[in-house]
Scaffold this motif. Structure first.
Motif, PDB file in Angstrom:
ATOM      1  N   GLY A 179      41.804  45.706  38.957  1.00 51.60           N
ATOM      2  CA  GLY A 179      43.136  45.948  38.593  1.00 51.60           C
ATOM      3  C   GLY A 179      43.295  47.588  38.479  1.00 51.60           C
ATOM      4  N   SER A 180      44.381  48.178  38.055  1.00 54.29           N
ATOM      5  CA  SER A 180      44.596  49.538  37.823  1.00 54.29           C
ATOM      6  C   SER A 180      45.998  49.793  37.153  1.00 54.29           C
ATOM      7  N   THR A 181      45.970  51.096  36.929  1.00 55.86           N
ATOM      8  CA  THR A 181      47.322  51.662  36.440  1.00 55.86           C
ATOM      9  C   THR A 181      48.132  52.329  37.320  1.00 55.86           C
ATOM     10  N   SER A 182      47.690  52.128  38.858  1.00 56.39           N
ATOM     11  CA  SER A 182      48.470  52.848  39.655  1.00 56.39           C
ATOM     12  C   SER A 182      50.102  52.901  39.726  1.00 56.39           C
ATOM     13  N   LYS A 183      50.310  51.577  39.271  1.00 52.62           N
ATOM     14  CA  LYS A 183      51.809  51.560  39.464  1.00 52.62           C
ATOM     15  C   LYS A 183      52.286  51.079  37.881  1.00 52.62           C
ATOM     16  N   VAL A 184      51.512  51.650  36.877  1.00 56.06           N
ATOM     17  CA  VAL A 184      51.711  51.766  35.691  1.00 56.06           C
ATOM     18  C   VAL A 184      51.969  53.113  34.967  1.00 56.06           C
ATOM     19  N   SER A 190      51.771  38.159  44.745  1.00 54.57           N
ATOM     20  CA  SER A 190      51.010  38.673  45.752  1.00 54.57           C
ATOM     21  C   SER A 190      51.814  39.294  46.730  1.00 54.57           C
ATOM     22  N   ASN A 191      51.010  40.255  47.394  1.00 52.14           N
ATOM     23  CA  ASN A 191      51.390  41.266  48.340  1.00 52.14           C
ATOM     24  C   ASN A 191      51.397  40.671  49.582  1.00 52.14           C
ATOM     25  N   PRO A 192      52.251  40.293  50.406  1.00 49.63           N
ATOM     26  CA  PRO A 192      53.739  40.544  50.216  1.00 49.63           C
ATOM     27  C   PRO A 192      54.489  39.365  49.679  1.00 49.63           C
ATOM     28  N   GLY A 231      48.705  39.080  53.898  1.00 46.68           N
ATOM     29  CA  GLY A 231      48.351  39.444  52.737  1.00 46.68           C
ATOM     30  C   GLY A 231      48.219  41.080  52.746  1.00 46.68           C
ATOM     31  N   TYR A 232      47.486  41.676  52.023  1.00 50.83           N
ATOM     32  CA  TYR A 232      47.393  43.264  52.048  1.00 50.83           C
ATOM     33  C   TYR A 232      46.725  43.803  52.901  1.00 50.83           C
ATOM     34  N   ASP A 233      47.247  44.605  53.517  1.00 48.29           N
ATOM     35  CA  ASP A 233      46.552  45.264  54.965  1.00 48.29           C
ATOM     36  C   ASP A 233      45.465  46.013  54.452  1.00 48.29           C
ATOM     37  N   ASN A 263      40.847  56.565  39.236  1.00 48.15           N
ATOM     38  CA  ASN A 263      41.977  55.996  39.654  1.00 48.15           C
ATOM     39  C   ASN A 263      41.587  55.311  40.903  1.00 48.15           C
ATOM     40  N   SER A 264      42.234  54.341  41.357  1.00 43.76           N
ATOM     41  CA  SER A 264      42.264  53.611  42.530  1.00 43.76           C
ATOM     42  C   SER A 264      41.190  52.474  42.408  1.00 43.76           C
ATOM     43  N   SER A 265      41.618  50.961  42.350  1.00 44.81           N
ATOM     44  CA  SER A 265      40.919  49.943  42.390  1.00 44.81           C
ATOM     45  C   SER A 265      40.491  49.799  43.821  1.00 44.81           C
ATOM     46  N   LEU A 266      41.254  50.053  44.596  1.00 42.50           N
ATOM     47  CA  LEU A 266      40.905  49.722  46.342  1.00 42.50           C
ATOM     48  C   LEU A 266      39.545  50.427  46.274  1.00 42.50           C
ATOM     49  N   SER A 267      39.176  51.874  45.871  1.00 44.73           N
ATOM     50  CA  SER A 267      37.801  52.138  46.131  1.00 44.73           C
ATOM     51  C   SER A 267      36.588  51.374  45.385  1.00 44.73           C
ATOM     52  N   LEU A 268      37.196  50.465  44.126  1.00 45.24           N
ATOM     53  CA  LEU A 268      35.994  49.882  43.614  1.00 45.24           C
ATOM     54  C   LEU A 268      36.027  48.644  44.463  1.00 45.24           C
ATOM     55  N   MET A 269      36.868  48.087  45.300  1.00 47.81           N
ATOM     56  CA  MET A 269      36.581  46.808  46.023  1.00 47.81           C
ATOM     57  C   MET A 269      35.766  47.296  47.253  1.00 47.81           C
ATOM     58  N   HIS A 270      36.114  48.489  47.758  1.00 49.20           N
ATOM     59  CA  HIS A 270      35.357  49.093  48.848  1.00 49.20           C
ATOM     60  C   HIS A 270      33.966  49.326  48.512  1.00 49.20           C
ATOM     61  N   CYS A 277      41.961  37.839  47.266  1.00 51.84           N
ATOM     62  CA  CYS A 277      43.006  37.243  46.652  1.00 51.84           C
ATOM     63  C   CYS A 277      43.819  38.157  45.835  1.00 51.84           C
ATOM     64  N   VAL A 278      44.973  38.145  45.886  1.00 54.70           N
ATOM     65  CA  VAL A 278      46.044  38.810  44.943  1.00 54.70           C
ATOM     66  C   VAL A 278      46.850  37.754  44.142  1.00 54.70           C
ATOM     67  N   PRO A 279      46.505  37.311  43.138  1.00 57.93           N
ATOM     68  CA  PRO A 279      46.641  35.873  42.848  1.00 57.93           C
ATOM     69  C   PRO A 279      47.913  36.023  42.050  1.00 57.93           C
ATOM     70  N   TRP A 322      39.227  39.062  43.079  1.00 62.35           N
ATOM     71  CA  TRP A 322      40.514  38.791  42.451  1.00 62.35           C
ATOM     72  C   TRP A 322      41.325  40.064  42.343  1.00 62.35           C
ATOM     73  N   ASP A 323      42.215  40.563  43.401  1.00 58.33           N
ATOM     74  CA  ASP A 323      42.808  41.767  42.999  1.00 58.33           C
ATOM     75  C   ASP A 323      44.141  41.530  42.332  1.00 58.33           C
ATOM     76  N   ASN A 324      44.093  41.733  41.133  1.00 56.68           N
ATOM     77  CA  ASN A 324      45.280  41.345  39.947  1.00 56.68           C
ATOM     78  C   ASN A 324      45.965  42.668  40.038  1.00 56.68           C
ATOM     79  N   ALA A 325      46.510  43.220  40.982  1.00 51.13           N
ATOM     80  CA  ALA A 325      47.216  44.594  41.110  1.00 51.13           C
ATOM     81  C   ALA A 325      48.500  44.598  40.244  1.00 51.13           C
ATOM     82  N   TYR A 326      49.144  43.238  40.239  1.00 56.36           N
ATOM     83  CA  TYR A 326      50.493  43.200  39.893  1.00 56.36           C
ATOM     84  C   TYR A 326      50.618  42.215  38.552  1.00 56.36           C
ATOM     85  N   ALA A 327      49.407  42.447  37.877  1.00 60.11           N
ATOM     86  CA  ALA A 327      49.347  41.560  36.525  1.00 60.11           C
ATOM     87  C   ALA A 327      50.339  41.616  35.913  1.00 60.11           C
TER      88      ALA A 327
HETATM   89  N1  PMP Z   1      45.897  45.838  45.852  1.00 58.85           N
HETATM   90  C1  PMP Z   1      47.019  45.649  46.088  1.00 58.85           C
HETATM   91  C2  PMP Z   1      47.404  44.158  46.247  1.00 58.85           C
HETATM   92  C3  PMP Z   1      47.826  46.829  46.249  1.00 58.85           C
HETATM   93  O1  PMP Z   1      48.966  46.268  46.774  1.00 58.85           O
HETATM   94  C4  PMP Z   1      47.596  48.012  46.149  1.00 58.85           C
HETATM   95  C5  PMP Z   1      48.551  49.145  46.329  1.00 58.85           C
HETATM   96  N2  PMP Z   1      49.592  48.835  47.389  1.00 58.85           N
HETATM   97  C6  PMP Z   1      46.335  48.286  45.704  1.00 58.85           C
HETATM   98  C7  PMP Z   1      45.513  47.264  45.624  1.00 58.85           C
HETATM   99  C8  PMP Z   1      46.064  49.921  45.479  1.00 58.85           C
HETATM  100  O2  PMP Z   1      45.527  49.833  44.228  1.00 58.85           O
HETATM  101  P1  PMP Z   1      45.030  51.398  43.665  1.00 58.85           P
HETATM  102  O3  PMP Z   1      46.010  52.180  44.002  1.00 58.85           O
HETATM  103  O4  PMP Z   1      44.376  51.066  42.598  1.00 58.85           O
HETATM  104  O5  PMP Z   1      43.581  51.726  44.611  1.00 58.85           O
END
Ligand code: PMP
Length: 429
Positions: free
Chosen positions: A254-259, A189-191, A139-141, A99-106, A184-186, A218-223
């Motif tokens: 990407g992730s299934t965090s909101k799936v 986009s957030n927000p 953008g995404y904080d 879980n957590s695409s943010l951790s992959l970006m980090h 990029c949140v392509p 390319w953070d396609n979080a909302y694909a």
């Molecule tokens: N990217 C974006 C653009 C998001 O809005 C969020 C969640 N708010 C995340 C990543 C976090 O994703 P994950 O839970 O997979 O770490």
């Protein structure tokens, strides 16, 4: 927003109503929170069956064998086949992690300090160098805080309705070799809810970069997080990069965090063969294999790409009325006054509200006094500072529709009060 057209008399009347509403809210002891874009319980309930989908003894797949053990570092083949089309990549380009695409970006940013991604001279890393990333704003904080945590400087570029301002992006990356990446949140986009246009995707893939190891994150979080039947179309970035002769240009996340579950989903990394090899080599020193049983749960739960789409439709049924409730309030309470602008996104998790410049912080403060927690003004800008003090991110997913109604009434009152303080010469609030 066109302030000269604000009718002072109309604003004065709205201010007097807003004062009464604000006082009432303060007296009522409200405690509401519309800060972060978390899924609500009803959304989490959609995936509850996943907790029991695996029976005792069910722990193998044909391709990977016994999943209870170490190994299969790229993730389950069948799960990659299901999700690859949803991220517009090929299964062989896709890695499934925990879980957590943010951790992959980090992980990708931090690993680059020791082993630069393909393109840089072999065996080098970014350590000791000035490293900067482009940050489209708002953008995404959490993208911004990954950078501040790891010592990466941010250079902001404005968002347009087609994505980041590409004239500026091209100019900056062509001349500055310290620019190593870009957030990029392509899609949705957030927000802002913006989906990058075909032209933006093409230009990002083709642009000349001074840094040979420049990467588009390319953070396609909302694909697949549609809110309306009019689903946005985003061009496949990896194909565009290949076509432009820059096959290693983009890291897709990407992730299934909101799936499925925000705390128990799976995440995705996708890229060229060289980048996937780079990622897996780095990752192999951190972990001897992902949680493949959770991957199997996802596989059995969804069964197919169509299964994921049907599941996302159920999310939409829960979320669309909540977004509508927010939009109704903004329209009813603010449209006529000309003191705010907002987005009406076709997907994603946020509505972006622009208030009278210089008043966003005051709106958040007034809302807090009345018991409504809003995302801090400036959160959508690096360092938490919006130079215009104008943008507020509204996250409608988590609260009930009743709570949203109450929170929005308070929010719009606060927007009016802050606008009156700023624009009416005779305002003594
Ligand atoms: N990217 C974006 C653009 C998001 O809005 C969020 C969640 N708010 C995340 C990543 C976090 O994703 P994950 O839970 O997979 O770490």
């Amino acid at each position: 927003m066109n302030h000269p057209t604000v009718d002072p008399q109309l604003l004065r009347e709205a201010r007097d109503r807003a004062r009464r509403e604000h006082e009432e809210a303060k007296a009522s002891g409200l405690k509401l929170d519309i800060t972060r874009g978390k899924p609500c319980s009803a959304q989490l309930d959609l995936s509850e069956r996943m907790l029991t989908v695996l029976a005792e003894g069910e722990h193998t797949t044909q391709a990977e064998g016994d999943l209870r053990n170490y190994g299969a570092t790229q993730g389950l083949t069948e799960l990659r086949e299901i999700f690859a089309p949803l991220l517009d990549v090929r299964p062989d380009q896709l890695v499934v992690r925990d879980n957590s695409s943010l951790s992959l970006m980090h992980q990708c940013v931090s690993a680059s300090f020791f082993h630069a991604p393909p393109g840089a001279p072999e065996g080098t890393g970014w350590a000791g160098q000035t490293v900067r990333f482009l940050a489209p704003v708002p953008g995404y904080d959490r993208h911004f805080t990954v950078c501040s945590e790891l010592g990466v400087e941010l250079v902001t570029v404005p968002m347009t309705p087609d994505g980041p301002d590409m004239d500026l992006v091209e100019e900056l990356v062509a001349k500055d070799a310290t620019l190593k990446g870009m957030w990029c949140v392509p899609k949705y986009s957030n927000p802002t809810g913006v989906t990058y246009s075909s032209e933006t995707v093409r230009r990002l893939a083709a642009m000349q970069t001074a840094a040979p190891d420049f990467r588009v994150y390319w953070d396609n979080a909302y694909a697949i997080h549609h809110l309306r039947s009019s689903e946005a179309q985003l061009d496949p970035i990896l194909e565009a990069c290949e076509a432009a002769g820059n096959p290693d240009r983009a890291f897709v996340f990407g992730s299934t965090s909101k799936v499925t579950f925000a705390g128990g989903g799976v995440s995705f990394f996708a890229s060229s063969a060289a980048n996937v090899a780079w990622f897996l080599a780095r990752d192999g020193f951190r972990s001897i294999g992902p949680d493949k049983l959770n991957q199997l749960r996802h596989l059995r739960f969804f069964e197919s790409t169509e299964g994921v789409k049907a599941h996302m439709h159920k999310h939409r049924e829960i979320l669309e009325p909540k977004f509508d409730a927010v939009l109704r309030h903004l329209e009813k309470d603010l449209a006529e006054l000309g003191i705010a602008e907002w987005t009406d996104p076709d997907g994603g998790y946020f509505i972006s509200l622009d208030v009278v410049p210089g008043t966003a912080g005051r709106v958040v403060e007034l809302a807090k006094e009345a018991g409504v927690a809003l995302t801090p003004a400036g959160a959508t800008y690096p360092g938490g500072v919006d130079p215009d003090d104008r943008n507020i991110r509204i996250a409608p997913t988590m609260p009930s529709t009743d709570d949203l109604d109450t929170a929005l009434r308070v929010l719009t009152s606060c927007v009016v009060l802050a606008a009156a303080e700023s624009l009416l010469a005779d305002d003594d609030a």
